[in-house]
Structure formats: structure tokens, C-alpha cells
Write an enzyme that holds these catalytic residues in place. Structure first.
Site, PDB file in Angstrom:
ATOM      1  N   ASP A 166      -0.204   5.026   0.916  1.00 42.06           N
ATOM      2  CA  ASP A 166      -0.464   6.089   1.879  1.00 42.06           C
ATOM      3  C   ASP A 166      -0.421   5.578   3.315  1.00 42.06           C
ATOM      4  O   ASP A 166      -1.096   4.602   3.666  1.00 42.06           O
ATOM      5  CB  ASP A 166      -1.810   6.736   1.589  1.00 42.06           C
ATOM      6  CG  ASP A 166      -1.845   7.338   0.185  1.00 42.06           C
ATOM      7  OD1 ASP A 166      -0.810   7.857  -0.248  1.00 42.06           O
ATOM      8  OD2 ASP A 166      -2.908   7.263  -0.468  1.00 42.06           O
ATOM      9  N   ASP A 216       0.871  -1.166   0.000  1.00 41.47           N
ATOM     10  CA  ASP A 216       0.000   0.000   0.000  1.00 41.47           C
ATOM     11  C   ASP A 216       0.915   1.225   0.000  1.00 41.47           C
ATOM     12  O   ASP A 216       2.109   1.126   0.317  1.00 41.47           O
ATOM     13  CB  ASP A 216      -0.898  -0.027   1.236  1.00 41.47           C
ATOM     14  CG  ASP A 216      -1.807   1.181   1.334  1.00 41.47           C
ATOM     15  OD1 ASP A 216      -2.456   1.521   0.331  1.00 41.47           O
ATOM     16  OD2 ASP A 216      -1.840   1.806   2.415  1.00 41.47           O
TER      17      ASP A 216
END
Length: 221
Positions: free
Chosen positions: A7, A5
Site C-alpha cells: 500500500d 510493501d
């Protein structure tokens, strides 16, 4: 295979939300109304109730109106002023370690491709699975999402399709996924090695209950 991922996992910030703040700074959006709606959408994301189609229409409206040249100039400034100072050595080293081990590496993010592709490049990761944007006859964005958005269960769908494009399926790879967010629970549950990375409180609780690895690379901003 190592999936990341973006963020609050590789970056200490949410790049989508921060891009919105940047557009306020450069005068592309109304500083009061845009901030109100941006904060509202972000709260829905954190709560797991975000309508991603509504959000993307909102988030890319200023980009769509200004066109590709203005986007390139603004995003270069965004990278210099907002992203480069937040590229943490621990995150860069983690990605590099997987690459040097010969792993298939990709960033899998619910943020749109225009915001994230230059960021993925800054991490040295050419394989990006992001929210793809529909294009008009001129090749510029319409404000709509193209295909399945890479969010929640959609991340599993998109990674499955990405693997199939390489003649692979999940049984052919030993998979690891790093994420901070409860929104990514479907993909975390799907991989062989889930890693709760800088996890929010809810994901940390689940990781502790299930005995998942917890990795704190840096403080979230």
C-alpha cells in the site's frame, strides 16, 4: 532478495482502506458508521498506534458474515473497478526488473490475505507475506488473526520464518526492501538496502538523515 510493501509503495492507495470504501459502495456496511471507524483506524495506522487485532476484526466482519462465494464475486469487482486502474507501469516494471534479475521476490504487507492475494497475483508475485486469517472447521474466516501479524516488527518475524522455510537465513541473501511507511522501519533497518518508496513525510526525513535511497514511483492518492 527484493521485498515490497504494497500500500502506497506498489499501489498509490491503501488497499485495506479502499476495500472498506468499496464495501460501503456495494451496501455491505453502514456508510456513516463504517466510514467513521475506518477513518479512525487508518489514522491510528498512520500514527503507528493501530491495534491490528481490533482492526482486522472490524475490517473482515462483513466478509465473514457473507461467506466465501460473496467474497469471490465482490473481490473480482473490486479488482476490476478499484485496483486495475491503479496498477502503475513504474511499479510493475520495478517488480519485473527484480524478477528478471533472478531475485527472490515477495510482497510483505500488513493488509490481510483475502484483500491482497489477488493484488499480488496482478503484480505477478506468487510469494505473499500478509496478515493470515484464522479459519473455522468449514475453512472460512473467524475474524481473528492466525499467527504473527505482518506489521511493524512482525514483518521481520514473518520474513525470517519465510526464509527459514526455504532453508535460508538473512546471512544467505542480499536483501532490499521497498516501503513508504514509518510503520515499516523495523524491516527497513533489518535489510541490506532499504529504499524509502513514495515515502510519507516522517520516513522521508529518516531516509535523508541516514542516506537511504529515496524512490518516488508515483504520486500517492
Amino acid at each position: 532478495m527484493a521485498l515490497f510493501d504494497l500500500d502506497h509503495t506498489l499501489l498509490p492507495i491503501d488497499s485495506d482502506y479502499t476495500w472498506g470504501e468499496f464495501t460501503q459502495q456495494i451496501g455491505w456496511t453502514d456508510p456513516v458508521e463504517f466510514k467513521r471507524r475506518n477513518d479512525e483506524f487508518y489514522a491510528h495506522y498512520v500514527a503507528g498506534t493501530l491495534d491490528v487485532h481490533d482492526y482486522v476484526r472490524f475490517a473482515v466482519e462483513a466478509l465473514r458474515e457473507r461467506g466465501p462465494e460473496a467474497y469471490r464475486e465482490a473481490h473480482a469487482r473490486f479488482m476490476d473497478e478499484w485496483i486495475a486502474p491503479r496498477l502503475r507501469a513504474a511499479a510493475l516494471d520495478l517488480v519485473r526488473a527484480h524478477q528478471q534479475a533472478g531475485d527472490l521476490v515477495a510482497i510483505v504487507t500488513a493488509t490481510n490475505e483475502l484483500v491482497t492475494r489477488p493484488i499480488a497475483a496482478a503484480f505477478g508475485v506468487p510469494e505473499l507475506i500478509a496478515v493470515e486469517l484464522e479459519r473455522d472447521a468449514s475453512g472460512w474466516i473467524t475474524g481473528e488473526i492466525a499467527g504473527v501479524p505482518s506489521m511493524r516488527e512482525g514483518k521481520v518475524v514473518r520474513v525470517t520464518k519465510w526464509l527459514a522455510g526455504r532453508g535460508l537465513d538473512w546471512l544467505d541473501v542480499e536483501s532490499t526492501f521497498y516501503s513508504d511507511s514509518l510503520n515499516d522501519l523495523p524491516l527497513l533497518e533489518h535489510v541490506d538496502h532499504p529504499v524509502a518508496t513514495n515515502p510519507d513525510a516522517r520516513l522521508r526525513t529518516i531516509a535523508l538523515e541516514r542516506g537511504w535511497r529515496i524512490l518516488d514511483l508515483f504520486e500517492r492518492e
